[in-house]
Scaffold this active site. Structure first.
Site, PDB file in Angstrom:
ATOM      1  N   LYS A 173      -7.927   2.910  -8.287  1.00  0.00           N
ATOM      2  CA  LYS A 173      -8.155   4.515  -7.977  1.00  0.00           C
ATOM      3  C   LYS A 173      -6.636   4.784  -6.658  1.00  0.00           C
ATOM      4  O   LYS A 173      -6.842   4.068  -6.366  1.00  0.00           O
ATOM      5  CB  LYS A 173      -8.988   4.854  -6.767  1.00  0.00           C
ATOM      6  CG  LYS A 173      -9.353   5.717  -6.492  1.00  0.00           C
ATOM      7  CD  LYS A 173     -10.482   6.830  -5.284  1.00  0.00           C
ATOM      8  CE  LYS A 173      -9.236   5.917  -3.898  1.00  0.00           C
ATOM      9  NZ  LYS A 173      -8.262   7.049  -3.575  1.00  0.00           N
ATOM     10  N   CYS A 282       6.009   0.061   3.586  1.00  0.00           N
ATOM     11  CA  CYS A 282       5.226   0.012   5.017  1.00  0.00           C
ATOM     12  C   CYS A 282       6.576  -1.909   4.657  1.00  0.00           C
ATOM     13  O   CYS A 282       5.980  -2.031   5.747  1.00  0.00           O
ATOM     14  CB  CYS A 282       3.667  -1.311   3.866  1.00  0.00           C
ATOM     15  SG  CYS A 282       5.014  -1.891   2.681  1.00  0.00           S
ATOM     16  N   GLU A 383       1.899   1.675  13.936  1.00  0.00           N
ATOM     17  CA  GLU A 383       2.431   1.973  12.868  1.00  0.00           C
ATOM     18  C   GLU A 383       2.632   3.837  13.230  1.00  0.00           C
ATOM     19  O   GLU A 383       2.056   3.673  12.667  1.00  0.00           O
ATOM     20  CB  GLU A 383       1.544   1.344  11.493  1.00  0.00           C
ATOM     21  CG  GLU A 383       2.627   1.423  10.234  1.00  0.00           C
ATOM     22  CD  GLU A 383       1.933   1.353   8.734  1.00  0.00           C
ATOM     23  OE1 GLU A 383       0.776   1.307   9.511  1.00  0.00           O
ATOM     24  OE2 GLU A 383       2.063   0.962   8.173  1.00  0.00           O
TER      25      GLU A 383
HETATM   26  P1  NAD Z   1      -5.501   4.908   3.184  1.00  0.00           P
HETATM   27  O1  NAD Z   1      -6.289   3.263   4.281  1.00  0.00           O
HETATM   28  O2  NAD Z   1      -5.841   6.116   3.651  1.00  0.00           O
HETATM   29  O3  NAD Z   1      -5.823   4.617   1.445  1.00  0.00           O
HETATM   30  C1  NAD Z   1      -5.264   3.826   0.858  1.00  0.00           C
HETATM   31  C2  NAD Z   1      -6.409   4.269  -0.460  1.00  0.00           C
HETATM   32  O4  NAD Z   1      -7.692   3.545   0.021  1.00  0.00           O
HETATM   33  C3  NAD Z   1      -6.542   5.085  -0.909  1.00  0.00           C
HETATM   34  O5  NAD Z   1      -6.684   5.154  -2.544  1.00  0.00           O
HETATM   35  C4  NAD Z   1      -7.440   5.574  -0.027  1.00  0.00           C
HETATM   36  O6  NAD Z   1      -8.543   6.781  -0.673  1.00  0.00           O
HETATM   37  C5  NAD Z   1      -8.444   4.646  -0.505  1.00  0.00           C
HETATM   38  N1  NAD Z   1     -10.121   5.153   0.912  1.00  0.00           N
HETATM   39  C6  NAD Z   1      -9.365   5.254   1.517  1.00  0.00           C
HETATM   40  N2  NAD Z   1     -11.031   4.706   2.362  1.00  0.00           N
HETATM   41  C7  NAD Z   1     -11.568   4.251   1.889  1.00  0.00           C
HETATM   42  C8  NAD Z   1     -12.856   3.497   1.970  1.00  0.00           C
HETATM   43  N3  NAD Z   1     -13.743   4.372   2.652  1.00  0.00           N
HETATM   44  N4  NAD Z   1     -12.952   2.988   0.822  1.00  0.00           N
HETATM   45  C9  NAD Z   1     -12.071   2.005  -0.357  1.00  0.00           C
HETATM   46  N5  NAD Z   1     -11.233   3.255  -0.982  1.00  0.00           N
HETATM   47  C10 NAD Z   1     -11.062   3.921   0.314  1.00  0.00           C
HETATM   48  O7  NAD Z   1      -3.335   4.073   3.420  1.00  0.00           O
HETATM   49  P2  NAD Z   1      -3.084   5.576   2.779  1.00  0.00           P
HETATM   50  O8  NAD Z   1      -2.514   6.374   3.542  1.00  0.00           O
HETATM   51  O9  NAD Z   1      -2.479   5.568   1.535  1.00  0.00           O
HETATM   52  O10 NAD Z   1      -1.633   4.351   2.907  1.00  0.00           O
HETATM   53  C11 NAD Z   1      -0.661   3.975   4.282  1.00  0.00           C
HETATM   54  C12 NAD Z   1      -0.878   2.580   4.693  1.00  0.00           C
HETATM   55  O11 NAD Z   1      -0.665   2.005   3.270  1.00  0.00           O
HETATM   56  C13 NAD Z   1       0.286   2.066   5.724  1.00  0.00           C
HETATM   57  O12 NAD Z   1      -1.015   1.641   6.929  1.00  0.00           O
HETATM   58  C14 NAD Z   1       1.072   1.608   5.234  1.00  0.00           C
HETATM   59  O13 NAD Z   1       1.776   0.316   6.039  1.00  0.00           O
HETATM   60  C15 NAD Z   1       0.478   0.498   4.311  1.00  0.00           C
HETATM   61  N6  NAD Z   1       0.560  -0.120   3.047  1.00  0.00           N
HETATM   62  C16 NAD Z   1       1.012  -1.239   3.166  1.00  0.00           C
HETATM   63  C17 NAD Z   1       1.239  -2.286   1.757  1.00  0.00           C
HETATM   64  C18 NAD Z   1       1.363  -3.723   2.003  1.00  0.00           C
HETATM   65  O14 NAD Z   1       2.033  -4.184   0.929  1.00  0.00           O
HETATM   66  N7  NAD Z   1       1.103  -4.275   2.825  1.00  0.00           N
HETATM   67  C19 NAD Z   1       2.310  -1.112   1.345  1.00  0.00           C
HETATM   68  C20 NAD Z   1       2.213  -0.113   1.032  1.00  0.00           C
HETATM   69  C21 NAD Z   1       1.530   1.140   2.040  1.00  0.00           C
END
Ligand code: NAD
Length: 479
Positions: A173, A282, A383
């Site tokens: 997803k 990130c 963040e």
């Molecule tokens: P998010 O956690 O809101 O969403 C990430 C994904 O998880 C999306 O596809 C979302 O639909 C899904 N999701 C949300 N709730 C869920 C649930 N209950 N069950 C399963 N899936 C669910 O994050 P975002 O806003 O899309 O991205 C930003 C965040 O990602 C920032 O905190 C950033 O630091 C982090 N990030 C980390 C890395 C890394 O490699 N460590 C890389 C890129 C981004």
């Protein structure tokens, strides 16, 4: 344009006919809809993956490798189409999508297509016991891959490529905020001859579609990249089912600058590590610590350079800073700028919304530098994930190390110095999964990638990813 789910090689509508609007962040307009898939769609994806697994897991490494490399070539061939789609969906400058996002997605498939042919396991001769042990590295079965919006295809494929290279079948997803390139990937997979059902892409909200993936009792591993709060929730749901988990989460990375560094190189790279992709990486160095003796010089030069960055429409080739990904994210970042002011931070530049002519409803924000008095403030601890950095001076190595480590996150750190002994001391002590010295975001796909503390659990990249996506089985033969 309506996006569809990609299940068993076919494009299909969600069973419940539920849809979500897809926004173009550069003008704030809705330009399509995506499925808000239900549990039934995830189940379809799972069943399709399950039925493909038997054959895919037995497909020769040569054949798997050939298909992955073909996908990579087709992504390169369709570079412009994917670049435009990524930029429109995410708001990132088209020049960035073309130079980084799509080429890297292609590299992910090529890299793991090659890596799987070199992946080996161990054997141990039990001397004196007349036995030999060897380790099988077997694919897990059906695995779930869930990715965020900031580097949409780049991070989506960073999970999918090793998962399928290792012989698994996938229910994936992408973020509901940036679904477009994942949708287009389905076409490429069909063209490359990826067997039906090996990859299934189910679109929708995290709380419905994502939740159905993580709750599925027979999806045995979850590779997730996203926010720390979501990661904690996934860990809670997955733990009682003993799923294998890889969690790549948030960061609040220090960028530590000593006066003995190569100044020009540091300055140019620091502009990039602060504001690339609108600061929505990130790994961005969002807390800049500068040695006291050069603080004022740095402050003047840095702010002057940041003021030169052009905020503009993503498709203009001279745009440095495009649109933030969504209205809600824009509001969150603005809120942090206000928090910074309330906490006594001084806005050295930026801090305001930008109205780009002709695109007045887009989500544009000036690159913002906040001078803070201490490291305890919220803008230094939480963040923000936008075009906002803080700067403050430090006196000693000991002081800066303490501040660098005094956050709940531990993803990456950047260190600028030419002192070898200091480099050795500090790289040992910094609490981070990745430390860059005199560079930033220089990536070698063979290296372990991930964070410590609340930045995650596990490592992606290279053989680490192939280990994650396989189960080790020890076989002991007595002779
Ligand atoms: P998010 O956690 O809101 O969403 C990430 C994904 O998880 C999306 O596809 C979302 O639909 C899904 N999701 C949300 N709730 C869920 C649930 N209950 N069950 C399963 N899936 C669910 O994050 P975002 O806003 O899309 O991205 C930003 C965040 O990602 C920032 O905190 C950033 O630091 C982090 N990030 C980390 C890395 C890394 O490699 N460590 C890389 C890129 C981004």
């Amino acid at each position: 344009m309506n996006i569809k789910n990609y299940i068993n090689g076919n494009f299909q509508n969600p069973k419940n006919n539920g849809w979500i609007d897809n926004y173009n962040p550069s003008n704030g307009e809705i330009y399509g809809q995506i499925p808000n898939s239900s549990k039934e769609d995830v189940e379809d994806g799972y069943l399709s993956a399950k039925s493909a697994f038997k054959q895919w897991s037995k497909t020769t490494l040569e054949d798997r490798s050939r298909i992955l490399i073909k996908i990579s070539e087709l992504l390169e061939k369709n570079l412009d189409r994917f670049t435009e789609a990524e930029s429109k969906d995410n708001g990132k400058p088209i020049s960035l999508a073309k130079a980084i996002d799509i080429p890297r997605a292609a590299s992910n498939f090529r890299f793991f297509g090659n890596a799987i042919t070199q992946f080996a396991s161990e054997s141990h001769e039990s001397i004196g016991q007349n036995a030999i042990n060897y380790t099988l590295r077997q694919p897990i079965g059906v695995v779930g891959c869930i990715s965020p919006w900031n580097l949409p295809l780049y991070l989506f494929t960073w999970k999918i490529a090793p998962a399928i290279a290792a012989g698994n079948c996938v229910v994936a997803k992408p973020s509901e905020v940036t679904p477009m390139t994942a949708y287009l990937l389905g076409e490429i997979c069909n063209e490359a001859g990826l067997p039906k059902g090996v990859l299934n892409i189910v679109h929708g909200l995290g709380t419905t579609t994502g939740q159905s993936i993580i709750e599925h009792p027979d999806i045995k591993a979850i590779s997730f990249t996203g926010g720390t709060a979501t990661g904690a929730h996934i860990a809670k749901v997955a733990a009682p089912m003993f799923k294998k988990l890889s969690l790549e989460l948030g960061g609040k990375n220090p960028n530590i600058i000593f006066a003995d560094c190569d100044y020009e190189d540091m300055l140019n790279t620091t502009v990039r590590s602060s504001f690339a992709n609108q600061g929505q990486i990130c790994l961005c160095g969002s807390r800049i610590f500068v040695e006291e003796t050069m603080y004022n010089t740095f402050k003047t030069d840095f702010v002057a350079k940041v003021k030169q960055l052009k905020v503009g429409h993503p498709s203009d080739l001279d745009t440095n800073i495009g649109a933030l990904v969504s209205k809600s994210h824009f509001e969150k970042v603005m809120e942090y700028i206000n928090i910074g002011k309330q906490e006594g931070g001084k806005i050295l530049c930026g801090g305001n919304e930008v109205k780009v002519e002709g695109y007045e409803n887009g989500y544009y924000l000036e690159p913002t530098v906040i001078e803070v008095q201490n490291d305890d403030c919220r803008v230094n601890q939480e963040e923000i994930f936008g075009p906002v950095v803080t700067i403050m001076p430090f006196k000693s190595e000991e002081d800066v190390l303490k501040m660098a480590n005094e956050v709940k996150y531990g993803l990456s750190a950047t260190l600028w110095t030419n002192d070898l002994k200091r480099t050795m001391r500090m790289t040992n002590e910094l609490e981070a999964g990745i430390v860059w010295v005199n560079t930033w975001m220089l990536r070698d796909l063979r290296t372990p990638f991930g964070g410590v503390k609340e930045s995650g659990v596990g490592r992606e990249g290279g053989f680490e990813a192939l280990r994650f996506f396989t189960e080790a089985k020890n076989v002991c033969i007595k002779y």
